[in-house]
Scaffold this motif. Structure first.
Motif, PDB file in Angstrom:
ATOM      1  N   THR B  66       0.833  -1.193   0.000  1.00 58.10           N
ATOM      2  CA  THR B  66       0.000   0.000   0.000  1.00 58.10           C
ATOM      3  C   THR B  66       0.870   1.246   0.000  1.00 58.10           C
ATOM      4  O   THR B  66       0.423   2.321  -0.362  1.00 58.10           O
ATOM      5  CB  THR B  66      -0.919  -0.006   1.241  1.00 58.10           C
ATOM      6  OG1 THR B  66      -1.395  -1.321   1.425  1.00 58.10           O
ATOM      7  CG2 THR B  66      -2.079   0.928   1.062  1.00 58.10           C
ATOM      8  N   GLY B  67       2.108   1.093   0.420  1.00 56.54           N
ATOM      9  CA  GLY B  67       3.005   2.247   0.437  1.00 56.54           C
ATOM     10  C   GLY B  67       2.760   3.144   1.630  1.00 56.54           C
ATOM     11  O   GLY B  67       2.940   4.345   1.562  1.00 56.54           O
ATOM     12  N   THR B  69       4.196   4.488   4.149  1.00 59.34           N
ATOM     13  CA  THR B  69       5.550   4.626   4.649  1.00 59.34           C
ATOM     14  C   THR B  69       5.757   6.052   5.103  1.00 59.34           C
ATOM     15  O   THR B  69       5.000   6.938   4.774  1.00 59.34           O
ATOM     16  CB  THR B  69       6.557   4.341   3.524  1.00 59.34           C
ATOM     17  OG1 THR B  69       6.249   5.200   2.427  1.00 59.34           O
ATOM     18  CG2 THR B  69       6.479   2.911   3.080  1.00 59.34           C
ATOM     19  N   ASN B  71       8.950   9.019   5.366  1.00 52.43           N
ATOM     20  CA  ASN B  71      10.299   9.279   4.872  1.00 52.43           C
ATOM     21  C   ASN B  71      11.182   9.721   6.017  1.00 52.43           C
ATOM     22  O   ASN B  71      10.753  10.414   6.915  1.00 52.43           O
ATOM     23  CB  ASN B  71      10.282  10.377   3.824  1.00 52.43           C
ATOM     24  CG  ASN B  71       9.415  10.016   2.639  1.00 52.43           C
ATOM     25  OD1 ASN B  71       9.117   8.849   2.416  1.00 52.43           O
ATOM     26  ND2 ASN B  71       8.984  11.006   1.891  1.00 52.43           N
ATOM     27  N   GLU B  80      12.228   5.371   2.529  1.00 51.54           N
ATOM     28  CA  GLU B  80      10.833   5.112   2.856  1.00 51.54           C
ATOM     29  C   GLU B  80      10.774   3.973   3.868  1.00 51.54           C
ATOM     30  O   GLU B  80      11.113   2.848   3.554  1.00 51.54           O
ATOM     31  CB  GLU B  80      10.050   4.718   1.611  1.00 51.54           C
ATOM     32  CG  GLU B  80       9.817   5.878   0.686  1.00 51.54           C
ATOM     33  CD  GLU B  80       9.216   5.435  -0.629  1.00 51.54           C
ATOM     34  OE1 GLU B  80       8.381   4.522  -0.623  1.00 51.54           O
ATOM     35  OE2 GLU B  80       9.599   5.999  -1.662  1.00 51.54           O
ATOM     36  N   LEU B 242       6.630  15.264  -2.295  1.00 46.90           N
ATOM     37  CA  LEU B 242       6.988  13.851  -2.212  1.00 46.90           C
ATOM     38  C   LEU B 242       7.966  13.508  -1.100  1.00 46.90           C
ATOM     39  O   LEU B 242       7.957  12.400  -0.581  1.00 46.90           O
ATOM     40  CB  LEU B 242       7.677  13.445  -3.513  1.00 46.90           C
ATOM     41  CG  LEU B 242       6.856  12.906  -4.661  1.00 46.90           C
ATOM     42  CD1 LEU B 242       7.787  12.477  -5.775  1.00 46.90           C
ATOM     43  CD2 LEU B 242       6.032  11.719  -4.205  1.00 46.90           C
ATOM     44  N   TYR B 247       4.177  12.548   3.518  1.00 51.45           N
ATOM     45  CA  TYR B 247       3.577  12.633   2.175  1.00 51.45           C
ATOM     46  C   TYR B 247       2.495  11.581   1.963  1.00 51.45           C
ATOM     47  O   TYR B 247       1.441  11.854   1.399  1.00 51.45           O
ATOM     48  CB  TYR B 247       4.638  12.507   1.083  1.00 51.45           C
ATOM     49  CG  TYR B 247       4.029  12.579  -0.298  1.00 51.45           C
ATOM     50  CD1 TYR B 247       3.639  13.802  -0.832  1.00 51.45           C
ATOM     51  CD2 TYR B 247       3.791  11.433  -1.042  1.00 51.45           C
ATOM     52  CE1 TYR B 247       3.035  13.883  -2.073  1.00 51.45           C
ATOM     53  CE2 TYR B 247       3.184  11.496  -2.283  1.00 51.45           C
ATOM     54  CZ  TYR B 247       2.818  12.723  -2.800  1.00 51.45           C
ATOM     55  OH  TYR B 247       2.216  12.798  -4.022  1.00 51.45           O
ATOM     56  N   PHE B 248       2.756  10.377   2.439  1.00 48.98           N
ATOM     57  CA  PHE B 248       1.748   9.334   2.258  1.00 48.98           C
ATOM     58  C   PHE B 248       0.401   9.782   2.825  1.00 48.98           C
ATOM     59  O   PHE B 248      -0.631   9.642   2.192  1.00 48.98           O
ATOM     60  CB  PHE B 248       2.165   8.007   2.905  1.00 48.98           C
ATOM     61  CG  PHE B 248       0.993   7.097   3.094  1.00 48.98           C
ATOM     62  CD1 PHE B 248       0.400   6.500   1.998  1.00 48.98           C
ATOM     63  CD2 PHE B 248       0.408   6.926   4.335  1.00 48.98           C
ATOM     64  CE1 PHE B 248      -0.733   5.718   2.136  1.00 48.98           C
ATOM     65  CE2 PHE B 248      -0.731   6.152   4.487  1.00 48.98           C
ATOM     66  CZ  PHE B 248      -1.293   5.546   3.385  1.00 48.98           C
ATOM     67  N   SER B 251      -1.391  12.449   0.661  1.00 47.11           N
ATOM     68  CA  SER B 251      -2.040  11.950  -0.549  1.00 47.11           C
ATOM     69  C   SER B 251      -3.205  11.035  -0.178  1.00 47.11           C
ATOM     70  O   SER B 251      -4.243  11.033  -0.831  1.00 47.11           O
ATOM     71  CB  SER B 251      -1.042  11.253  -1.469  1.00 47.11           C
ATOM     72  OG  SER B 251      -0.697   9.998  -0.973  1.00 47.11           O
ATOM     73  N   ALA B 254      -6.193  13.344   0.774  1.00 45.01           N
ATOM     74  CA  ALA B 254      -6.743  13.988  -0.414  1.00 45.01           C
ATOM     75  C   ALA B 254      -7.568  12.968  -1.195  1.00 45.01           C
ATOM     76  O   ALA B 254      -8.702  13.234  -1.605  1.00 45.01           O
ATOM     77  CB  ALA B 254      -5.623  14.557  -1.277  1.00 45.01           C
ATOM     78  N   ASP B 255      -6.991  11.790  -1.355  1.00 48.16           N
ATOM     79  CA  ASP B 255      -7.649  10.730  -2.103  1.00 48.16           C
ATOM     80  C   ASP B 255      -8.986  10.358  -1.462  1.00 48.16           C
ATOM     81  O   ASP B 255     -10.025  10.301  -2.119  1.00 48.16           O
ATOM     82  CB  ASP B 255      -6.708   9.531  -2.135  1.00 48.16           C
ATOM     83  CG  ASP B 255      -7.238   8.417  -2.989  1.00 48.16           C
ATOM     84  OD1 ASP B 255      -7.882   8.731  -4.006  1.00 48.16           O
ATOM     85  OD2 ASP B 255      -7.020   7.246  -2.653  1.00 48.16           O
TER      86      ASP B 255
END
Lengths: 313, 491
Positions: B66-67, B69, B71, B80, B242, B247-248, B251, B254-255
């Motif tokens: 799923t990412g 992560t 940073n 990450e 990014l 950052y994850f 996003s 927002a998603d």
């Protein structure tokens, strides 16, 4: 949609397509190098040239040792055209536009990056190459499959298709041009028997050996191959097929946004050029010239799309 | 095959209260299971540890795909990283939660009133309940906000209140995160992962859902849009980009909200409004959920070298044509010097005693307090007034003599930069290890949404857990992990 997002989608799919193409080229090289009559150096040199990597490779290596060439194309770290760095660039773009991708598409992309990153961490041994190529094919198919199965058919989808199609058309043109220009620089004898090795590289590097043989009943002629790769609209990697897709995606954007942009004039010109040409005209007037014209118009189209849809500030 | 009771319970580590009187939320005296964990433990005890280990590995793979992560700055090899996830949930009873919610609502309403007051009339200062010096000399106070009231009077649209527990009914607020609290994506993803791994638990136990958070966030932000906004207000999330550690999450939110995720270079002021560059030209934004610090928002009003913000955005804001969430200048409310006055602040605006306790705090700026802190350094936790993320703090009991001496020198040179608190015996909740269940210290960050006339606390939150035995530091940047947090439905 944000201009930046459109740009991220477009480039994500350009890079993905590019990585796919490099994988295909390696596969073609391996297959042909195995045939007893083939001259290995010849094969690998032609693969490198087609991948646009011959010069960089020569700067760094003296021999065309197969494992070395393959590893260079797969994982050379500071070579922006290696499969690994292409996947990395595709994934970075995907990260940037995550909010425009379904979870399935994002996860397929991220999974590719994770899995290829793991296998390509160390040099790939000869016996493992097929496994890696299989992985590249499978991962890319997964991204495209998720895209087709889950994404809305709206402007988001249009930009992904533009990226894939423009990149693919450029790649097919380059594959043809490299073979013609580099390997058969002298006169083109229509109807003469082919150097099987070279032409098989072409067909295999666009995954079209099987479909060509289906259509032409095994008759391998240069004019047949040129016709097939440029004009055959049944062939999903032919230039005409890709241009049609670009045209329909741009048509969608014009309808959806209610506005024609300068890129629409360019695609009209590209389409007209292809419609006006035929295999005979191309061969008589020069295949190389035709491909050069196409390539420069195709890349101008890419740049125009970036401008028209405000990818950058 | 399940092997009941087999090596699941790490008796040696002692799931129950240890000699120092640490409160374990799952086990009471003599390893008896507390009632809110009854059903869970029954299930757990019947599970094969091998299956659970496989599940734990699966969970990690899910997070990676799923990412999810974060940073780490300056660490190219691990740019990450995953935050470790523990499969044992932290469970809160309906009764406990009801009380927490009351206390949290009271607190965030007071914080919002406090901000409105100090940026406008300053009544609490005139009443002498908070010294003027605490505000006037504070770098978190934003003079640009003086005399301006944000749309709907809301400053803190999103708050994360850090709560620690020391006993059955002892909850303390450790920190109020009123700037841009992070971690809510972990609350949501932890739950999703648990449901995927152990669906049977969710049919067996009635757990309050957290999944409505993104929808509520969107409604809450839209309800805070500026006056005169036509149709559905347009919401966007502003990220530094990014490479930001969260950052994850940016996003993800927002998603989930169906909002655009923008960066500074996507934005520009067009006709007196904030607008984003779309494929069809610039389109206005009404509400910006910004995950960029105040300093970087507008190079014209704040840091001139900022590349992350939008020149002129602050003027649009002051003209009342944009909502920024949270409002600039909210940092003054979660400043640790102001924190020590929170009981007074709550009483001043609500007329009631604070429901949730503060942790006793010594302000080192006061000479008597400094003297006490220097004498008792080995038993205290000392924090920087403006610090966060567990950086720059001293945990007395686990520090060496040299570290204590070095810190004492820092304290004497710059006393107003520090506050000190007693080392709390943070409660523990067991984590699942190769040896079975073993207790680890935890804290809790529930997430609060605020819009005109509404406060909403999502039932659950982010439980952070210190994975090292005995450690009290739960921050992810310092080796902490997370747990899914269950609030039991009132049945």
């Amino acid at each position: 949609m944000l201009g930046k997002t459109a740009g991220g989608l477009f480039w994500m799919f350009r890079y993905l397509e590019r990585s796919d193409n490099v994988g295909r080229l390696i596969d073609a090289g391996l297959n042909i190098a195995l045939t007893p009559s083939a001259d290995g150096d010849d094969v690998w040199q032609s693969v490198l040239a087609t991948a646009g990597a011959l010069e960089t490779y020569r700067d760094r290596h003296n021999t065309l040792e197969p494992a070395q060439v393959v590893n260079f194309l797969l994982r050379e770290p500071d070579h922006s055209h290696s499969v690994m760095s292409l996947i990395e660039q595709a994934r970075n773009n995907a990260r940037m536009v995550r909010t425009a991708l379904t979870r399935e598409v994002w996860e397929a992309m991220n999974q590719s990056w994770i899995e290829l990153g793991t296998v390509l961490q160390r040099p790939v041994k000869e016996r493992d190459i097929q496994h890696v190529l299989e992985l590249i094919r499978r991962q890319s198919a997964l991204v495209h499959g998720s895209l087709h199965g889950t994404m809305l058919r709206n402007d988001t989808f249009a930009f992904t298709r533009l990226g894939t199609s423009i990149e693919r058309a450029g790649s097919t043109a380059r594959i043809l041009d490299v073979k013609y220009y580099v390997l058969l620089p002298s006169a083109f004898h229509v109807g003469s028997p082919l150097d099987n090795v070279q032409w098989e590289v072409i067909l295999r590097s666009v995954s079209a050996r099987q479909s060509y043989l289906w259509l032409k009943q095994g008759d391998i002629q240069p004019s047949g191959i040129i016709d097939f790769l440029i004009f055959d609209r049944r062939m999903p990697r032919s230039i005409a097929f890709c241009v049609d897709r670009v045209r329909s995606s741009l048509g969608y954007l014009a309808d959806d946004y209610g506005r024609r942009m300068p890129c629409h004039d360019l695609i009209d010109k590209l389409t007209a050029d292809i419609d006006a040409a035929s295999v005979d005209i191309v061969i008589n007037h020069g295949l190389h010239e035709f491909l050069m014209d196409f390539t420069s118009l195709n890349s101008a189209l890419g740049t125009q799309i970036e401008k028209d849809y405000r990818f950058h500030v | 095959m399940s092997e009941p009771g087999d090596n699941i319970y790490d008796a040696e580590a002692g799931g129950h209260a240890d000699s120092k009187g640490t409160f374990d939320e799952m086990f009471g005296r003599g390893a008896s299971v507390r009632s809110c964990y009854d059903s869970y433990f029954q299930w757990f005890d019947g599970e094969d540890p091998k299956r659970l280990r496989t599940k734990a590995a699966e969970a990690e793979a899910t997070f990676r795909t799923t990412g999810i992560t974060f940073n780490v700055y300056g660490d190219p090899d691990a740019s990450e990283r995953l935050i470790p996830f523990d499969i044992v949930p932290r469970i809160i009873s309906a009764r406990e939660w009801t009380r927490l919610v009351k206390g949290i609502e009271q607190r965030v309403l007071a914080i919002n009133a406090f901000l409105n007051d100090i940026y406008n009339r300053g009544e609490i200062l005139r009443a002498g309940r908070v010294p003027v010096s605490v505000i006037a000399r504070n770098s978190a106070y934003l003079p640009q906000m003086a005399g301006f009231t944000p749309p709907g009077g809301i400053y803190t649209h999103i708050v994360g209140v850090d709560i620690v527990r020391t006993g059955p009914d002892q909850f303390h607020v450790l920190e109020d995160n009123a700037r841009t609290p992070s971690g809510v994506s972990y609350m949501l993803e932890n739950r999703e992962t648990m449901q995927k791994m152990f669906p049977e638990l969710f049919s067996r136990i009635q757990i309050e859902p957290v999944r409505n958070y993104p929808r509520r966030l969107r409604h809450s932000l839209q309800a805070s849009a500026p006056d005169g906004c036509e149709g559905h207000p347009t919401v966007a999330v502003l990220t530094p980009g990014l490479h930001n550690s969260a950052y994850f999450e940016h996003s993800f939110l927002a998603d989930q909200m169906g909002a655009e995720l923008v960066e500074g270079d996507d934005l520009r002021i067009v006709d007196g409004r904030l607008a984003m560059r779309t494929t069809q030209g610039y389109k206005p934004i009404d509400v910006l959920y910004r995950r960029v610090d105040d300093d970087f928002l507008d190079p014209l009003s704040f840091r001139p070298d900022s590349m992350l913000g939008v020149p002129g955005i602050f003027d649009v804001y002051r003209a009342g044509r944009l909502t920024l969430a949270n409002a600039p200048g909210t940092g003054i409310a979660d400043d640790k010097a102001v924190y020590s006055y929170m009981p007074e602040i709550i009483e001043f605006y609500s007329g009631e005693k604070a429901i949730l306790d503060n942790v006793p705090t010594w302000r080192c700026s006061e000479p008597d307090a400094l003297g006490y802190v220097l004498d008792h350094l080995h038993e205290l936790v000392v924090k920087e007034v403006h610090g966060s993320g567990g950086y720059g703090m001293l945990v007395g009991p686990t520090s060496s003599k040299r570290e204590l001496e070095r810190f004492a020198r820092k304290l004497k040179t710059n006393p107003e930069n520090y506050i000190a608190q007693p080392t709390l015996a943070l409660s523990t909740v067991p984590i699942f290890t190769r040896r079975g269940l073993t207790p680890r210290h935890v804290d809790l960050r529930p997430f609060v949404l605020m819009s005109p006339g509404h406060v909403n606390v999502t039932p659950g939150g982010l439980t952070r857990v210190a994975l090292k035995k005995g450690s009290l530091v739960v921050n992810s940047s310092q080796g902490g992990g997370t747990k899914d947090t269950w609030v039991l439905a009132d049945v």
